[in-house]
Write a protein that holds these residues in place. Structure first.
Motif, PDB file in Angstrom:
ATOM      1  N   GLN A 109      34.132 -70.505 -81.820  1.00  0.00           N
ATOM      2  CA  GLN A 109      33.064 -69.808 -81.095  1.00  0.00           C
ATOM      3  C   GLN A 109      32.388 -70.745 -80.095  1.00  0.00           C
ATOM      4  O   GLN A 109      32.110 -70.352 -78.969  1.00  0.00           O
ATOM      5  N   THR A 158      34.642 -71.224 -77.145  1.00  0.00           N
ATOM      6  CA  THR A 158      34.696 -70.021 -76.317  1.00  0.00           C
ATOM      7  C   THR A 158      33.447 -69.913 -75.455  1.00  0.00           C
ATOM      8  O   THR A 158      33.487 -69.564 -74.289  1.00  0.00           O
ATOM      9  N   ARG A 159      32.320 -70.266 -76.078  1.00  0.00           N
ATOM     10  CA  ARG A 159      31.060 -70.285 -75.356  1.00  0.00           C
ATOM     11  C   ARG A 159      31.121 -71.271 -74.185  1.00  0.00           C
ATOM     12  O   ARG A 159      30.700 -70.970 -73.075  1.00  0.00           O
ATOM     13  N   LYS A 184      33.756 -72.253 -72.725  1.00  0.00           N
ATOM     14  CA  LYS A 184      34.702 -71.743 -71.734  1.00  0.00           C
ATOM     15  C   LYS A 184      34.048 -70.701 -70.839  1.00  0.00           C
ATOM     16  O   LYS A 184      34.297 -70.671 -69.637  1.00  0.00           O
ATOM     17  N   ARG A 185      33.213 -69.855 -71.440  1.00  0.00           N
ATOM     18  CA  ARG A 185      32.544 -68.839 -70.628  1.00  0.00           C
ATOM     19  C   ARG A 185      31.651 -69.481 -69.581  1.00  0.00           C
ATOM     20  O   ARG A 185      31.472 -68.942 -68.497  1.00  0.00           O
ATOM     21  N   ARG A 207      38.496 -75.137 -67.642  1.00  0.00           N
ATOM     22  CA  ARG A 207      38.764 -73.992 -68.498  1.00  0.00           C
ATOM     23  C   ARG A 207      40.066 -74.195 -69.279  1.00  0.00           C
ATOM     24  O   ARG A 207      40.163 -73.865 -70.450  1.00  0.00           O
ATOM     25  N   ASP A 221      40.840 -74.196 -73.130  1.00  0.00           N
ATOM     26  CA  ASP A 221      41.866 -73.297 -73.673  1.00  0.00           C
ATOM     27  C   ASP A 221      42.807 -74.048 -74.608  1.00  0.00           C
ATOM     28  O   ASP A 221      43.213 -73.523 -75.642  1.00  0.00           O
ATOM     29  N   ILE A 254      41.189 -74.377 -77.796  1.00  0.00           N
ATOM     30  CA  ILE A 254      41.095 -73.059 -78.437  1.00  0.00           C
ATOM     31  C   ILE A 254      42.424 -72.693 -79.094  1.00  0.00           C
ATOM     32  O   ILE A 254      42.462 -72.231 -80.234  1.00  0.00           O
TER      33      ILE A 254
END
Lengths: 172, 227
Positions: free
Chosen positions: A125, A128-129, A131-132, A140, A144, A147
């Motif tokens: 999480q 992902t945060r 990455k956003r 990114r 990834d 991730i």
């Protein structure tokens, strides 16, 4: 790797000064690999010693610039052309923990796996945060990469749970 | 505000217990992911939350209304709940815009207004340029966007998504999650997402694990929201 090759890659885009290299390195790795400025200068002086970079005067604010040499470009090209070896993880603590839990007579394997799954999901999480919020494709993609690795661990944990449960039921 | 609330919900099919006493709330602006192995009750949970199925015991409320007291569930579903499934269920003989309009027209909205809403919903998901195309003329990602637009048209507050990234590559899947996420953050929708892929579950505020019809540690993975 090498911070060496990272700096060479940045310098292949034109001369840069030390602090600038640090900022650009961190930006393109999505801040997953923090550098301190000392590491940057130590690496630059080794690169200079090896003939891969050369001093390139000062910018208009008097900051010392470095440029990549022909030998530096050749080294960079070789680096990009060489695949990264799968690093062995002989002492992967998680694998050992799960193995010991399965082998142990009175360990709740499901609970061990679940605890890990929660922790890995939390990490996923957070990634992902990040990455956003990331700007730039390079940043990114680095996130990834992390991730996908965390996801692989989640899948492996699901697999461990299913297999250990099935073997327990078979033996019961 | 709580958009959907399940209280001690069970669902039995004959003697098989698909869901055994699940409580879950999804407030406006929150994305909740439901994970768990096959047969753990994920889809049953989603169907109950959206009024597609009725619980054996326990209660389900959507926007404060207990579904047990609702006669015309279909009408409530059309007004309040949007669904996105893996197999998109777009109607092949209708254009993207017509697919988005259909549930609204079924609900008695006039054609012209339904079209205006459809175009707006397609624009919101970045698919306005495909409004006039038929499903077979769209890529997988575009089709899923259209399905999400259909789920959103008419300001529905609850979005239920069952493996919405199923057939998509990871980059397109991420785009779909970005879209669902923005429905929560910008429009205050509540989203309940069923997925077996950790990478998509990680977009959620909260991840719930189902195990044999029960929640194994609800809210165990809860990130404090940045909002």
């Amino acid at each position: 790797m090498s911070i060496r090759h990272g700096l060479l890659a940045l310098l292949s885009g034109g001369p840069r000064y030390g602090y600038q290299l640090r900022v650009e390195f961190e930006a393109s790795t999505g801040a997953t690999w923090p550098l301190n400025i000392g590491q940057v200068y130590t690496t630059l002086s080794r690169l200079e010693r090896d003939g891969l970079v050369t001093p390139a005067g000062e910018d208009d604010q008097g900051r010392a610039l470095y440029a990549i040499t022909e030998a530096g470009r050749a080294a960079l090209e070789r680096w990009f052309a060489t695949p990264v070896a799968q690093s062995d993880r002989p002492r992967d603590e998680l694998a050992i923990k799960i193995a010991m839990a399965v082998a142990g007579a009175d360990v709740d394997v499901g609970a061990v796996i679940h605890t890990q799954r929660m922790a890995t999901m939390r990490a996923l999480q957070a990634l992902t945060r990040a990455k956003r919020a990331a700007d730039g494709v390079a940043q990114r993609l680095v996130l990834d990469g992390l991730i996908f690795k965390a996801e692989a661990e989640q899948r492996w944990l699901d697999h461990c749970e299913a297999v250990s449960k099935a073997s327990k039921e078979k033996n019961a | 505000m709580t958009v959907v609330r399940l209280r001690e919900v069970t669902r039995e099919h004959g003697r098989v217990r698909a869901l055994g006493g699940v409580s879950l709330e999804v407030p406006a602006g929150e994305l909740v992911a439901v994970m768990g192995p096959s047969g753990s009750g994920k889809s049953t949970l989603l169907n109950l939350a959206g009024g597609l199925d009725r619980p054996t015991s326990g209660s389900v409320e959507i926007e404060g209304r207990d579904l047990a007291g609702v006669r015309d569930l279909a009408a409530l579903r059309r007004r309040s709940v949007g669904y996105v499934f893996q197999d998109l269920n777009l109607i092949p003989s209708l254009t993207a815009a017509e697919n988005v309009m259909l549930p609204r027209e079924l609900d008695g909205v006039r054609s012209r207004q339904a079209r205006t809403e459809a175009v707006a919903a397609l624009a919101e998901v970045g698919a306005e340029e495909v409004a006039g195309r038929f499903p077979e003329e769209l890529s997988g990602g575009q089709r899923q966007r259209v399905a999400i637009a259909r789920a959103l048209a008419g300001e529905r507050r609850l979005l239920l998504a069952d493996e919405p990234t199923g057939a998509l590559d990871t980059a397109t899947g991420d785009e779909i999650l970005r879209l669902l996420r923005s429905r929560c953050d910008d429009a205050g929708a509540a989203v309940l997402l069923v997925t077996h892929e950790p990478r998509y579950a990680a977009w959620a505020d909260r991840v719930v694990y189902l195990r044999d019809g029960l929640i194994a540690e609800a809210g165990g993975v809860h990130l404090e929201s940045a909002r």
